[in-house]
Scaffold this active site. Structure first.
Site, PDB file in Angstrom:
ATOM      1  N   GLN A 210      22.417 -11.260   8.316  1.00 13.84           N
ATOM      2  CA  GLN A 210      21.401 -11.602   9.305  1.00 13.84           C
ATOM      3  C   GLN A 210      19.997 -11.638   8.710  1.00 13.84           C
ATOM      4  O   GLN A 210      19.073 -12.121   9.350  1.00 13.84           O
ATOM      5  CB  GLN A 210      21.429 -10.584  10.453  1.00 13.84           C
ATOM      6  N   ARG A 323      12.955   2.688  19.279  1.00 17.38           N
ATOM      7  CA  ARG A 323      13.193   1.802  20.419  1.00 17.38           C
ATOM      8  C   ARG A 323      13.951   2.512  21.535  1.00 17.38           C
ATOM      9  O   ARG A 323      13.806   2.163  22.709  1.00 17.38           O
ATOM     10  CB  ARG A 323      13.936   0.540  19.971  1.00 17.38           C
ATOM     11  N   GLU A 726      19.889  -9.738  23.338  1.00 17.96           N
ATOM     12  CA  GLU A 726      20.160  -8.312  23.562  1.00 17.96           C
ATOM     13  C   GLU A 726      20.120  -7.864  25.025  1.00 17.96           C
ATOM     14  O   GLU A 726      20.955  -7.055  25.439  1.00 17.96           O
ATOM     15  CB  GLU A 726      19.166  -7.472  22.757  1.00 17.96           C
TER      16      GLU A 726
END
Length: 778
Positions: A210, A323, A726
């Site tokens: 990625q 996060r 997401e």
């Protein structure tokens, strides 16, 4: 979905529901992945030798039998790395390619075997004789805390208001703990890399990754060469989900070292079992919380500690645990709040990025205390949720001090509540549970607010390269990677829209570090936002040149040069797109451009825990209904209704597919997917036989997915769209909470279910039995 796909736009521009550019190839099995590529003549095959203990010193490593095995060309260890031996993406000297003296998790690479065939290398790797001096391992959060709580990276604190006083003054208070399990990525295409050596120490690496830029840097690091000597190429991945953001580094570096050493192409593809053993997972957390609230259920203060099992090295744990904190509010305003992270070092594989990047764990924790409040007060949890929603003009500041200016929660949740007929169905479920002794049902409606942008400021940039050829065909390369999510299709639509041409005129090439340098990882749901804007910038540069050329050549005002479907109108003249491209070439117009974009208006001061880390928020809501067998703990997800905000959709067909897939993957995390290490630190759930991802029979019998078509992103994003990769994952929290309601029914809803995740049938049954005993004791 069929209706969406069949509708065809005149041109291939934005907001049209075009099919995935490789969808038909996926179905037919004709899409080429690295293992499908024709191997260069003389390609060698690599296989890794792994540690068998979780923690200890390496006393001796006898590899003679490995070297002398049939068709083995050589064996490489840490002594054979020409450059640096560390491939940590975040901390220096934190993640060795090969363990040299000490083993810090079971499955850690010790050496690599290079053979003429994969089978020969794989068999030889099992012949190593390694002697260890074992040390006690710290395998989970509790053990890490007991061993002194060593961190892999500094923790973060987000704080606003006087938490201690607000808690003390709250009319009501609830405290507790929730254990949140991890998750294996289980991408269909496993980790794989192919390295082809060239002259002057050049190296071409095909990697299922990625983040090609990071792979390039790591390969250059271990080879001891500058970045320009390494080209990393990614045509497509068979799934990534975050598991190929940093974890692909190892495999690319190993084949590059071997290719340099033996001057032949080298490929490495581990077995699924070994892939799972040696690669990181979603972080599992233990969250301890103390929450103050009033009689109406409105929260007055939150104090919580998020302790995470991070593994033996830092990897991306700092960002993931950060996060988790920035999403520990989900949709709710906390007048006073203090949330802290503890990224704990353990003797397990380094956990890493996974869809949501810590956000799901933060949201699940906060939904736990919402549920606790509801059961304490004897109210519908949805009532408590709505009572605590962020406001639009007040009560709208997050724990990290960002003011929310795009709140659409009220409308979104209200519309889903009505379309899903939540109130009537909940009343029917309550009545059913009162009369049904064995089968119990549950329903839950949860909101979603998810921040979009990388919290590391430098990652919020992207590049793209666009060529227009003389025949009007267009070549597009951008820094994002395609892992099945339809990114290439969306970015091609952006370019087609600028030129007003059919989508089949635009070809997207493999992502390559020699075409777009320094590209950020395709992660954080930012692929379309960043690369779409960069591609638009490149295409617009060419379009502006074409307008200037036409205006000068034909003596017209620039404003009269119009791009129409597959044609260009100049004054009273009309040319096909191909004719106009040929004219521009003959007129010596530069028909190539490099585009660039950086996200505006974001900031983050981690030391202070303050800033504006997100450009905007994506919103959503889901309502799930379940039926549970209280004798076995088995259950069915009967119905799911989703209303999701993607702004002005770039491609409704792809976006709906992402919502459906994200939800099912999130449901798997919260229900069937369970990671289990034994007392020695051996991962026992390392194959499909022991690790259960969702299958088709797990899909809800009724599955309604809709887009909030009235939404339009207030931020200056590509086509006013919003990220979709997401956020839908977190919508599966409604399944978990619905299971909690069904379990709580056995005790008359008087006791909060407080079930840990994942809610496997075994755990559901244990929760039901615990609630029955507690109710009898009360």
């Amino acid at each position: 979905m069929d209706t969406l796909v069949e509708r065809k736009s005149i041109v291939g521009g934005m907001s049209a529901p075009h099919r995935h550019d490789s969808g038909h190839k996926h179905v037919a099995g004709s899409a080429d992945y690295i293992d499908d590529m024709v191997e260069p003549a003389g390609t060698l095959h690599a296989y890794l030798g792994l540690s068998t203990i979780a923690h200890g010193d390496i006393v001796a490593m006898d590899l003679d039998a490995v070297r002398s095995a049939p068709d083995v060309v050589g064996v490489l260890t840490s002594d054979d790395i020409p450059g640096e031996g560390d491939i940590s993406p975040s901390h220096k000297d934190d993640e060795p390619v090969f363990a040299a003296h000490k083993v810090t998790f079971s499955g850690q690479p010790l050496f690599v075997v290079i053979g003429e065939t994969r089978d020969a290398a794989r068999r030889a790797a099992r012949l190593a004789k390694v002697t260890y001096r074992e040390l006690p391992p710290a395998l989970d959060v509790a053990a890490a805390r007991n061993a002194g709580g060593k961190l892999v990276t500094p923790g973060l604190t987000l704080e606003r208001g006087d938490v201690a006083s607000s808690l003390a003054d709250s009319p009501r208070r609830v405290s507790g703990s929730i254990t949140i399990g991890g998750q294996e990525h289980f991408y269909l295409e496993g980790q794989i890399a192919l390295a082809i050596p060239g002259e002057d120490h050049d190296m071409i690496v095909h990697s299922s990754a990625q983040h090609p830029d990071e792979v390039q840097r790591m390969v250059a690091r271990v080879l001891g060469v500058p970045a320009h000597a390494v080209t990393v190429m990614v045509r497509r991945m068979g799934g990534g989900f975050g598991g190929k953001e940093s974890q692909s580094n190892l495999f690319a570096c190993v084949v590059a070292i071997a290719a340099r050493t033996f001057k032949r192409a080298v490929k490495l593809r581990p077995d699924r079992d070994d892939d799972i053993k040696m690669t990181g997972k979603r972080h599992d957390f233990v969250v301890d919380y103390d929450v103050g609230f009033d009689e109406a259920g409105r929260i007055e203060a939150v104090d919580a500690v998020f302790a995470a099992r991070c593994g033996h090295s830092a990897d991306l744990s700092r960002g993931v645990t950060d996060r988790a904190l920035t999403h520990s509010d989900n949709a709710y305003f906390y007048p006073a709040v203090r949330v802290r992270s503890l990224p704990l070092r353990t003797n397990t594989v380094s956990n890493t990025a996974f869809r949501g990047y810590g956000g799901p764990q933060g949201m699940l924790a906060c939904e736990r205390w919402i549920e606790d409040i509801a059961y304490t007060l004897g109210k519908d949890p949805l009532e408590i949720r709505k009572a605590n929603f962020y406001g639009e003009t007040e009560r709208n500041v997050t724990p990290y001090h960002q003011t929310i200016s795009d709140n659409i929660l009220g409308r979104l949740v209200g519309e889903l509540e009505a379309s899903a007929d939540y109130a009537r169905r909940r009343a029917e479920i309550l009545a059913f549970n009162e009369k049904s002794p064995i089968l119990k049902r549950g329903i839950a409606l949860i909101p979603l607010k998810f921040g979009i942008s990388f919290t590391m400021l430098a990652l919020n940039q992207a590049g793209a390269l666009v060529h227009v050829y003389r025949d009007g065909s267009v070549y597009l390369n951008h820094g994002g990677t395609e892992m099945g999510q339809g990114l290439h299709t969306k970015i091609a639509q952006v370019v087609a829209d600028v030129f007003q041409i059919d989508l089949d005129h635009v070809k997207v090439s493999a992502t390559s570090t020699d075409k777009v340098p320094n590209a950020s990882s395709t992660a954080a749901s930012s692929g379309s936002d960043l690369n779409g804007m960069a591609a638009e910038n490149a295409a617009q540069q060419i379009r502006d040149r074409l307008i200037a050329f036409a205006a000068e050549k034909y003596g017209v005002a620039p404003g009269t040069v119009l791009f129409e479907p597959n044609a260009v109108v100049v004054g009273d003249k009309r040319f096909s797109w191909a004719q106009f491209a040929e004219q521009a070439y003959l007129g010596r117009v530069q028909l190539s451009a490099a585009g660039f974009y950086k996200t505006p208006g974001i900031s983050w001061n981690r030391d202070a825990g303050k800033g504006h880390p997100f450009l905007y928020f994506a919103y959503g809501a889901s309502c799930s209904e379940v039926t549970v067998d209280t004798l076995t703990g088995e259950y069915m997800v009967d119905r799911v209704d989703i209303l999701h905000d993607v702004g002005r959709s770039l491609n409704p067909a792809i976006d709906i597919g992402q919502i459906e897939g994200g939800f099912i993957q999130g449901m798997g995390w919260l229900t069937t997917e369970e990671l289990w290490w034994d007392a020695k630190g051996q991962l026992r759930t390392h194959a499909p036989s022991t690790y259960k991802i969702p299958v088709v029979s797990d899909v809800p019998k009724v599955f309604n997915v809709s887009l909030a078509e009235w939404s339009e992103n207030h931020a200056p994003t590509i086509g006013r769209s919003k990220a979709v990769g997401e956020p839908p994952f977190m919508l599966a929290l409604s399944v978990f909470e619905a299971l909690g309601m069904a379990a709580a029914s056995v005790a008359g809803y008087r006791i909060a279910p407080r079930m840990d995740a994942p809610a496997t049938p075994e755990r559901v049954l244990m929760t039901i039995e615990r609630l029955k005993r507690a109710d009898l004791g009360a």
